[in-house]
Design an enzyme around this catalytic site. Structure first.
Site, mmCIF file in Angstrom:
data_model
loop_
_atom_site.group_PDB
_atom_site.id
_atom_site.type_symbol
_atom_site.label_atom_id
_atom_site.label_comp_id
_atom_site.label_asym_id
_atom_site.label_seq_id
_atom_site.Cartn_x
_atom_site.Cartn_y
_atom_site.Cartn_z
ATOM 1 C CE LYS A 76 -4.287 -2.344 1.825
ATOM 2 N NZ LYS A 76 -5.609 -2.016 2.800
ATOM 3 C CD1 TRP A 79 6.629 10.997 3.065
ATOM 4 C CD2 TRP A 79 8.802 10.226 4.010
ATOM 5 N NE1 TRP A 79 8.584 11.548 3.286
ATOM 6 C CE2 TRP A 79 9.228 11.384 3.692
ATOM 7 C CE3 TRP A 79 9.905 9.452 4.722
ATOM 8 C CZ2 TRP A 79 10.132 11.666 4.102
ATOM 9 C CZ3 TRP A 79 10.380 9.965 5.397
ATOM 10 C CH2 TRP A 79 10.779 11.224 5.600
ATOM 11 N N GLY A 186 7.676 -3.921 -0.176
ATOM 12 C CA GLY A 186 7.386 -3.960 -1.093
ATOM 13 C C GLY A 186 8.072 -4.387 -2.265
ATOM 14 C CG PHE A 198 15.118 -2.271 2.158
ATOM 15 C CD1 PHE A 198 15.940 -1.175 2.330
ATOM 16 C CD2 PHE A 198 15.907 -3.534 1.265
ATOM 17 C CE1 PHE A 198 17.057 -1.371 2.441
ATOM 18 C CE2 PHE A 198 17.133 -2.759 1.138
ATOM 19 C CZ PHE A 198 17.832 -1.971 1.936
ATOM 20 C CB ALA A 199 11.660 2.753 2.808
ATOM 21 C CB CYS A 215 1.381 -0.522 5.863
ATOM 22 S SG CYS A 215 3.511 0.523 5.617
#
Length: 285
Positions: A76, A79, A186, A198-199, A215
């Site tokens: 979803k 940021w 995601g 990834f973040a 998310c």
């Protein structure tokens, strides 16, 4: 092709615009599919940007009309921005692809990186990413001075933290001692090759997450390594640590195709098991 290549695209004043990084992902993805390049991890920071995966609902987007980039990954809305280490592993996997196993490997590398700084993280059942677990519900302070019996998150399916004041804001989950996500994941897999990734919240301004439903999760929040440590820490400092753990996990995992006749076979990840286990599910943020 063997080996794992890391490409540091840009950080700080040289942060990479999201569209530029997305275009580079697609270029490397095409080259990896034809075996022109080895498995590659793009590492970077982005200027502030909201991105929405395929499952994002309109009710999870910014209320103030802030632009959102719709992308082709799972999950979803989230940021990206300064103080956050973003990684896009572009890796060829055996077919049929075990998507869940790939997500678990990324989680494992980031769990190990956090552990190196003394921050205990884990997985949460049914939710992808890396989490700092909160206190038991009965031990948490009541939000907004309300008792848990009147906490709207427990009784209102349409509760919206974007509207209900800072005491419910995702960025304040640590103060409420709730579960909070320190790294979102995601991905997309096309032609057997992964994209997105990834973040990892190293030292961002987490108030950016308060404009959205991060998310799509309304009953938990976001964390950062700096906040959990109680001191300043930079992406530059964390970068080689994350690289090392990604290399260890991704290069040493035994890649296996997903079994189609019944049970899912996950790739083995070396080292001790994390402190919580998540069953198979749709990877997302």
């Amino acid at each position: 092709m063997s080996g794992l290549r890391f490409v540091r695209m840009g950080f700080g004043a040289e942060a990479v615009e999201y569209q530029e990084a997305w275009d580079e992902q697609r270029r490397v993805h095409a080259a990896r599919f034809t075996d022109e390049v080895p498995d590659t991890v793009l590492l970077l920071e982005h200027p502030p940007v909201y991105t929405a995966g395929r499952r994002t609902a309109d009710s999870e987007r910014p209320l103030d009309g802030t632009p959102v980039v719709d992308v082709d990954r799972g999950g979803k809305i989230t940021w990206h921005g300064p103080g956050q280490l973003v990684g896009y592993p572009i890796q060829k996997l055996p077919r049929p692809v075990d998507v869940v196993a790939h997500v678990r490997r990324l989680e494992e590398a980031l769990i190990r990186a956090c552990a190196e700084y003394g921050v205990r993280t884990s997985r949460v059942e049914g939710r992808s990413g890396v989490w700092v677990l909160g206190d038991p519900v009965e031990d948490r302070p009541a939000a907004g001075g309300l008792s848990l019996d009147f906490d709207p998150r427990l009784t209102d399916d349409e509760f919206d933290p974007r509207l209900d004041g800072p005491e419910y804001a995702p960025s304040n989950a640590g103060q409420r001692r709730e579960d909070r996500k320190i790294a979102a994941i995601g991905i997309r897999v096309a032609k057997g090759v992964t994209m997105h990734g990834f973040a990892f919240n190293v030292n961002p301004d987490n108030r950016w997450f308060d404009r959205i439903i991060p998310c799509g999760i309304r009953d938990a929040g976001v964390a950062s390594l700096a906040n959990e440590l109680g001191r300043d820490i930079t992406v530059e400092e964390v970068l080689p640590v994350v690289e090392r753990h990604l290399r260890d996990v991704l290069e040493n995992a035994e890649l296996k195709p997903r079994e189609t006749g019944g049970a899912v076979v996950r790739s083995a990840v070396p080292g001790p098991a994390p402190s919580a286990v998540v069953p198979s599910g749709t990877p997302g943020t």
